[in-house]
Design a protein around this motif. Structure first.
Motif, PDB file in Angstrom:
ATOM      1  N   LEU A  60     -36.660 -13.795   0.478  1.00  0.00           N
ATOM      2  CA  LEU A  60     -35.608 -13.935  -0.543  1.00  0.00           C
ATOM      3  C   LEU A  60     -36.206 -13.838  -1.925  1.00  0.00           C
ATOM      4  CD1 LEU A  60     -33.308 -16.822   0.695  1.00  0.00           C
ATOM      5  CD2 LEU A  60     -32.632 -14.494   0.145  1.00  0.00           C
ATOM      6  N   MET A  92     -32.505 -19.056   9.607  1.00  0.00           N
ATOM      7  CA  MET A  92     -32.906 -19.917   8.497  1.00  0.00           C
ATOM      8  C   MET A  92     -31.905 -21.045   8.293  1.00  0.00           C
ATOM      9  SD  MET A  92     -34.793 -20.285   5.510  1.00  0.00           S
ATOM     10  CE  MET A  92     -34.539 -21.275   4.033  1.00  0.00           C
ATOM     11  N   PHE A  94     -31.018 -23.623   5.417  1.00  0.00           N
ATOM     12  CA  PHE A  94     -31.299 -23.921   4.015  1.00  0.00           C
ATOM     13  C   PHE A  94     -31.260 -25.422   3.767  1.00  0.00           C
ATOM     14  CE2 PHE A  94     -30.177 -19.534   3.814  1.00  0.00           C
ATOM     15  CZ  PHE A  94     -30.873 -19.029   2.730  1.00  0.00           C
ATOM     16  N   ALA A  98     -25.974 -24.295   2.901  1.00  0.00           N
ATOM     17  CA  ALA A  98     -25.453 -22.954   2.633  1.00  0.00           C
ATOM     18  C   ALA A  98     -24.426 -22.520   3.672  1.00  0.00           C
ATOM     19  CB  ALA A  98     -26.588 -21.927   2.543  1.00  0.00           C
ATOM     20  N   LEU A  99     -23.647 -23.474   4.170  1.00  0.00           N
ATOM     21  CA  LEU A  99     -22.533 -23.088   5.046  1.00  0.00           C
ATOM     22  C   LEU A  99     -21.485 -22.364   4.207  1.00  0.00           C
ATOM     23  CD1 LEU A  99     -22.163 -26.399   7.049  1.00  0.00           C
ATOM     24  CD2 LEU A  99     -22.893 -24.202   7.988  1.00  0.00           C
ATOM     25  N   PHE A 100     -20.777 -21.421   4.818  1.00  0.00           N
ATOM     26  CA  PHE A 100     -19.709 -20.720   4.095  1.00  0.00           C
ATOM     27  C   PHE A 100     -18.505 -21.650   4.026  1.00  0.00           C
ATOM     28  CE2 PHE A 100     -22.064 -17.280   6.313  1.00  0.00           C
ATOM     29  CZ  PHE A 100     -22.711 -16.817   5.184  1.00  0.00           C
ATOM     30  N   ASP A 101     -18.135 -22.075   2.836  1.00  0.00           N
ATOM     31  CA  ASP A 101     -17.109 -23.117   2.792  1.00  0.00           C
ATOM     32  C   ASP A 101     -15.692 -22.579   2.935  1.00  0.00           C
ATOM     33  OD1 ASP A 101     -18.274 -23.849  -0.535  1.00  0.00           O
ATOM     34  OD2 ASP A 101     -17.173 -22.109   0.186  1.00  0.00           O
ATOM     35  N   SER A 102     -15.558 -21.252   2.985  1.00  0.00           N
ATOM     36  CA  SER A 102     -14.227 -20.708   3.276  1.00  0.00           C
ATOM     37  C   SER A 102     -14.006 -20.534   4.777  1.00  0.00           C
ATOM     38  CB  SER A 102     -14.067 -19.358   2.580  1.00  0.00           C
ATOM     39  OG  SER A 102     -15.049 -18.462   3.043  1.00  0.00           O
ATOM     40  N   MET A 103     -15.002 -20.901   5.580  1.00  0.00           N
ATOM     41  CA  MET A 103     -14.897 -20.701   7.027  1.00  0.00           C
ATOM     42  C   MET A 103     -15.014 -22.038   7.762  1.00  0.00           C
ATOM     43  SD  MET A 103     -17.385 -17.511   7.742  1.00  0.00           S
ATOM     44  CE  MET A 103     -17.439 -16.095   6.668  1.00  0.00           C
ATOM     45  N   PHE A 111     -20.472 -16.444  12.879  1.00  0.00           N
ATOM     46  CA  PHE A 111     -20.640 -15.378  11.899  1.00  0.00           C
ATOM     47  C   PHE A 111     -21.801 -14.411  12.177  1.00  0.00           C
ATOM     48  CE2 PHE A 111     -22.080 -13.698   7.810  1.00  0.00           C
ATOM     49  CZ  PHE A 111     -20.903 -13.137   7.339  1.00  0.00           C
ATOM     50  N   PRO A 112     -23.015 -14.933  12.423  1.00  0.00           N
ATOM     51  CA  PRO A 112     -24.115 -13.981  12.670  1.00  0.00           C
ATOM     52  C   PRO A 112     -23.869 -13.116  13.903  1.00  0.00           C
ATOM     53  CG  PRO A 112     -24.952 -16.199  12.315  1.00  0.00           C
ATOM     54  CD  PRO A 112     -23.471 -16.317  12.439  1.00  0.00           C
ATOM     55  N   GLU A 115     -21.084 -10.465  13.018  1.00  0.00           N
ATOM     56  CA  GLU A 115     -21.525  -9.428  12.090  1.00  0.00           C
ATOM     57  C   GLU A 115     -22.656  -8.571  12.642  1.00  0.00           C
ATOM     58  OE1 GLU A 115     -20.353  -8.491   9.104  1.00  0.00           O
ATOM     59  OE2 GLU A 115     -18.691  -9.896   9.324  1.00  0.00           O
ATOM     60  N   LYS A 116     -23.499  -9.171  13.468  1.00  0.00           N
ATOM     61  CA  LYS A 116     -24.752  -8.497  13.777  1.00  0.00           C
ATOM     62  C   LYS A 116     -24.971  -8.192  15.248  1.00  0.00           C
ATOM     63  CE  LYS A 116     -26.532  -7.623   9.933  1.00  0.00           C
ATOM     64  NZ  LYS A 116     -26.986  -6.252   9.639  1.00  0.00           N
ATOM     65  N   ARG A 160     -25.929 -22.580  13.253  1.00  0.00           N
ATOM     66  CA  ARG A 160     -25.806 -21.200  12.774  1.00  0.00           C
ATOM     67  C   ARG A 160     -27.166 -20.505  12.762  1.00  0.00           C
ATOM     68  NH1 ARG A 160     -23.650 -20.058   6.785  1.00  0.00           N
ATOM     69  NH2 ARG A 160     -25.762 -20.709   6.325  1.00  0.00           N
TER      70      ARG A 160
ATOM     71  N   THR B 127     -24.600 -22.468  -4.238  1.00  0.00           N
ATOM     72  CA  THR B 127     -24.871 -23.192  -3.002  1.00  0.00           C
ATOM     73  C   THR B 127     -25.620 -22.329  -1.991  1.00  0.00           C
ATOM     74  OG1 THR B 127     -22.701 -22.551  -2.203  1.00  0.00           O
ATOM     75  CG2 THR B 127     -22.860 -24.689  -3.250  1.00  0.00           C
ATOM     76  N   GLU B 128     -26.212 -21.253  -2.458  1.00  0.00           N
ATOM     77  CA  GLU B 128     -27.093 -20.402  -1.640  1.00  0.00           C
ATOM     78  C   GLU B 128     -26.378 -19.705  -0.499  1.00  0.00           C
ATOM     79  OE1 GLU B 128     -30.135 -23.325  -0.703  1.00  0.00           O
ATOM     80  OE2 GLU B 128     -31.433 -22.413  -2.201  1.00  0.00           O
ATOM     81  N   GLN B 129     -25.043 -19.622  -0.561  1.00  0.00           N
ATOM     82  CA  GLN B 129     -24.340 -18.893   0.491  1.00  0.00           C
ATOM     83  C   GLN B 129     -24.658 -17.400   0.414  1.00  0.00           C
ATOM     84  OE1 GLN B 129     -20.103 -20.072   0.901  1.00  0.00           O
ATOM     85  NE2 GLN B 129     -20.644 -21.821  -0.359  1.00  0.00           N
ATOM     86  N   VAL B 135     -30.365 -13.394   4.111  1.00  0.00           N
ATOM     87  CA  VAL B 135     -31.306 -13.691   5.196  1.00  0.00           C
ATOM     88  C   VAL B 135     -30.775 -13.181   6.533  1.00  0.00           C
ATOM     89  CG1 VAL B 135     -32.415 -15.546   6.487  1.00  0.00           C
ATOM     90  CG2 VAL B 135     -32.333 -15.649   4.027  1.00  0.00           C
ATOM     91  N   MET B 136     -29.443 -13.143   6.674  1.00  0.00           N
ATOM     92  CA  MET B 136     -28.876 -12.597   7.913  1.00  0.00           C
ATOM     93  C   MET B 136     -28.846 -11.073   7.909  1.00  0.00           C
ATOM     94  SD  MET B 136     -25.588 -15.003   8.415  1.00  0.00           S
ATOM     95  CE  MET B 136     -25.668 -16.752   8.163  1.00  0.00           C
ATOM     96  N   ILE B 138     -27.331  -9.188   5.888  1.00  0.00           N
ATOM     97  CA  ILE B 138     -26.025  -8.681   5.475  1.00  0.00           C
ATOM     98  C   ILE B 138     -26.071  -8.481   3.980  1.00  0.00           C
ATOM     99  CG2 ILE B 138     -23.584  -9.269   5.239  1.00  0.00           C
ATOM    100  CD1 ILE B 138     -23.967 -10.911   7.835  1.00  0.00           C
TER     101      ILE B 138
END
Ligand SMILES: Nc1ncnc2c1ncn2[C@@H]1O[C@H](COP(=O)(O)OP(=O)(O)OP(=O)(O)O)[C@@H](O)[C@H]1O
Ligand SMILES: [Mg+2]
Lengths: 262, 258
Positions: A60, A92, A94, A98-103, A111-112, A115-116, A160, B127-129, B135-136, B138
């Motif tokens: 990163l 990883m 964090f 760093a959870l997606f707060d809209s989900m 999610f991974p 998407e992947k 995750r 918040t590092e999202q 890192v994924m 994407i």
């Protein structure tokens, strides 16, 4: 898993890594080996650069100088597709989740995979439930991160990171903010997952000395360098004055003196 | 040597400014590139259209209605002095379609959806999202910015059309029903005098403004400083900058499309 991946050698090698933010030299020549299929734990006073080091390892952040090797290939200057290829190996966690707060929790963990991978919906759901069960979050699928306690968020983020079964797992303080019983169960989970899938784990932790019990290697970071490195018992027995003070400070819950120095 | 210091500082500022401008343009370039490269983010784009378009609809109806009503009132009173109340429909329609529709709809979208977008992306950075996406493996530009850009370009012309229609009806209600301008010439005037070129220039503006609003708001949010005050600053800057850019580009486009 397969023998090629399990052959001896380091999953991650860091060589003479330097990085400054403005005038502040945060990484000052870091050398570190994280052996394959083992747990390497980085400890050190707050603010000594552990998170920055981890963010260099997962690419990163880019170093000012020095090299990072993943599975024997130099990744320091990679970009584009090749870089994505290396990142496919990583999971990883964090420090701040760093959870997606809209989900919801389910969507976050799925999610991974969505998407992947090309897994079907059913397979994804199974895998997510299994992983949530492993971190003790069954029944929380529909909650949103803001509705969870700090410790539950941490475990959702761990799920995750684990769900894609990465080859290399990076954990930035997976147990900070958890009670001792939870800390123990997360440690056990990390160890058992590591053994089951032959993962290489790089972990930053403040849980000294408890974390030593599951660590194969311990690196003590201080003032931008790895000051001590070795098996847990070697590090503890090294008789290093700074490390012993760090350990004593952690035990009494006081590290202000050290972090001021670091 | 204070003079040399001054020149050094000025030069430094100029370079910073140019670099920022370059980044701003590159940001648009990569977002546009990823919008046309697979994998296509169809569902994300549709969700953003809902947020930008559908959820702004009520506001657009409200503002469009009042704008048309005030145009009806002002237009009627002005035209009556020249005895040409019959031209009211044409005036209202032309002003709305060519000018006020695209500009006001874009300003409303900037204030409502754009600010929310800047705040959302800013807090995702803080918040590092965004790092989590990286890192994924994407691409965060492709995942976060491109769908919003596309959604803006799709939504704004539609919102603008709705704004125009509601405005023309509002003008009719006030000018004809309330003030007593001739109703048949209101509608006939529009049918006769509003050309395809007028409509196209309005649509063109709306397309460009949709791009500008999403571009600036996403840029400001994406590059917010990683703290709470950074997010609020980014939100303010996003709205201010997109408003200024809308009006500046409005002048430029008008002079080109006239
Ligand atoms: N993006 C950045 N810009 C500027 N300085 C930074 C940045 N990231 C980290 N730093 C600085 O680098 C130093 C090390 O930070 P880091 O987060 O690695 O500490 P840490 O060892 O993880 O501490 P903790 O145990 O509290 O998490 C800090 O002094 C911090 O201020
Ligand atoms: Mg840290």
């Amino acid at each position: 898993m397969d023998s090629a991946e399990n052959r001896k050698g380091a999953a991650i090698e860091v060589r003479d890594l330097c990085r400054s933010f403005g005038r502040q030299r945060v990484l000052d020549g870091v050398d570190l080996d994280c052996p394959r299929a083992q747990i390497t734990t980085i400890v050190g006073p707050s603010g000594c650069g552990k998170t920055v080091l981890l963010k260099h390892i997962n690419l990163l952040l880019r170093p000012d100088s020095g090299r990072i090797m993943v599975d024997g290939t130099d990744v320091t200057r990679l970009g584009g597709r090749a870089l994505d290829g290396v990142r496919e190996k990583f999971g990883m966690l964090f420090q701040a989740n760093a959870l997606f707060d809209s989900m919801s929790v389910f969507e976050n963990v799925a999610f991974p995979l969505v998407e992947k991978t090309r897994l079907s919906r059913g397979e994804i759901a199974d895998r997510v439930h299994e992983t949530l069960g492993a971190v003790g979050l069954q029944g929380m699928e529909r909650k949103y991160p803001s509705e969870l306690s700090g410790g539950m968020q941490k475990r959702a983020a761990l799920a995750r990171a684990l769900v894609r079964r990465p080859r290399i797992l990076m954990l930035d303080e997976p147990t900070t903010g958890l009670d001792p019983a939870r800390t123990g169960s997360i440690h056990a989970l990390v160890r058992s997952t590591q053994e089951r899938f032959g993962l290489s784990v790089v972990m930053v932790s403040h849980d000294v000395p408890a974390v030593f019990e599951i660590s194969d290697r311990v690196a003590f970071m201080h003032q931008g360098k790895i000051r001590l490195y070795g098996r847990p018992e070697e590090v503890r027995g090294a008789g290093d004055e700074v490390f012993d003070r760090f350990l004593a400070g952690r035990a009494s819950g006081d590290e202000s003196e050290l972090s001021a120095a670091g | 040597m204070p003079a040399i210091r001054m020149i050094e500082r000025l030069g430094g500022l100029a370079i910073d400014w140019l670099l920022a401008l370059g980044n701003f343009v590159l940001f648009l370039g990569s977002a546009a590139l990823y919008a046309v490269l697979p994998p296509y983010k169809v569902r994300l784009t549709i969700r953003q259209i809902r947020i930008i378009g559908a959820e702004s609809l009520f506001l657009i109806l409200l503002i469009g209605g009042f704008t048309g009503m005030v145009l009806g009132l002002q237009g009627y009173n002005t035209l009556r002095r020249f005895g040409s109340e019959g031209a009211l429909g044409t005036v209202v329609a032309l002003v709305l379609v060519r000018e006020l529709g695209p500009v006001l709809a874009a300003l409303m979208v900037a204030a409502r959806a754009g600010s929310a977008m800047a705040a959302e992306l800013g807090s995702m950075q803080a918040t590092e999202q965004v790092d989590a996406l990286t890192v994924m493996a994407i691409n965060p530009i492709q995942y976060l910015v491109s769908p919003r850009l596309l959604a803006g370009v799709i939504s704004l012309p539609l919102l603008t059309s709705i704004f125009d229609v509601v405005g023309i009806l509002g003008g009719y209600v006030i000018g004809v029903e309330l003030m007593g301008a001739p109703g048949s010439s209101y509608m006939n005037g529009i049918a006769q005098n509003l050309t395809g070129h007028d409509v196209m220039s309005g649509v063109c503006k709306a397309l460009v403004f949709g791009l500008i609003v999403m571009w600036t708001c996403c840029y400001k949010g994406y590059h917010a400083e990683r703290m709470a005050t950074g997010v609020s600053e980014a939100t303010t800057e996003a709205v201010v900058l997109s408003s200024v850019l809308i009006l500046a580009w409005d002048y430029f486009l008008t002079s080109v499309l006239l």
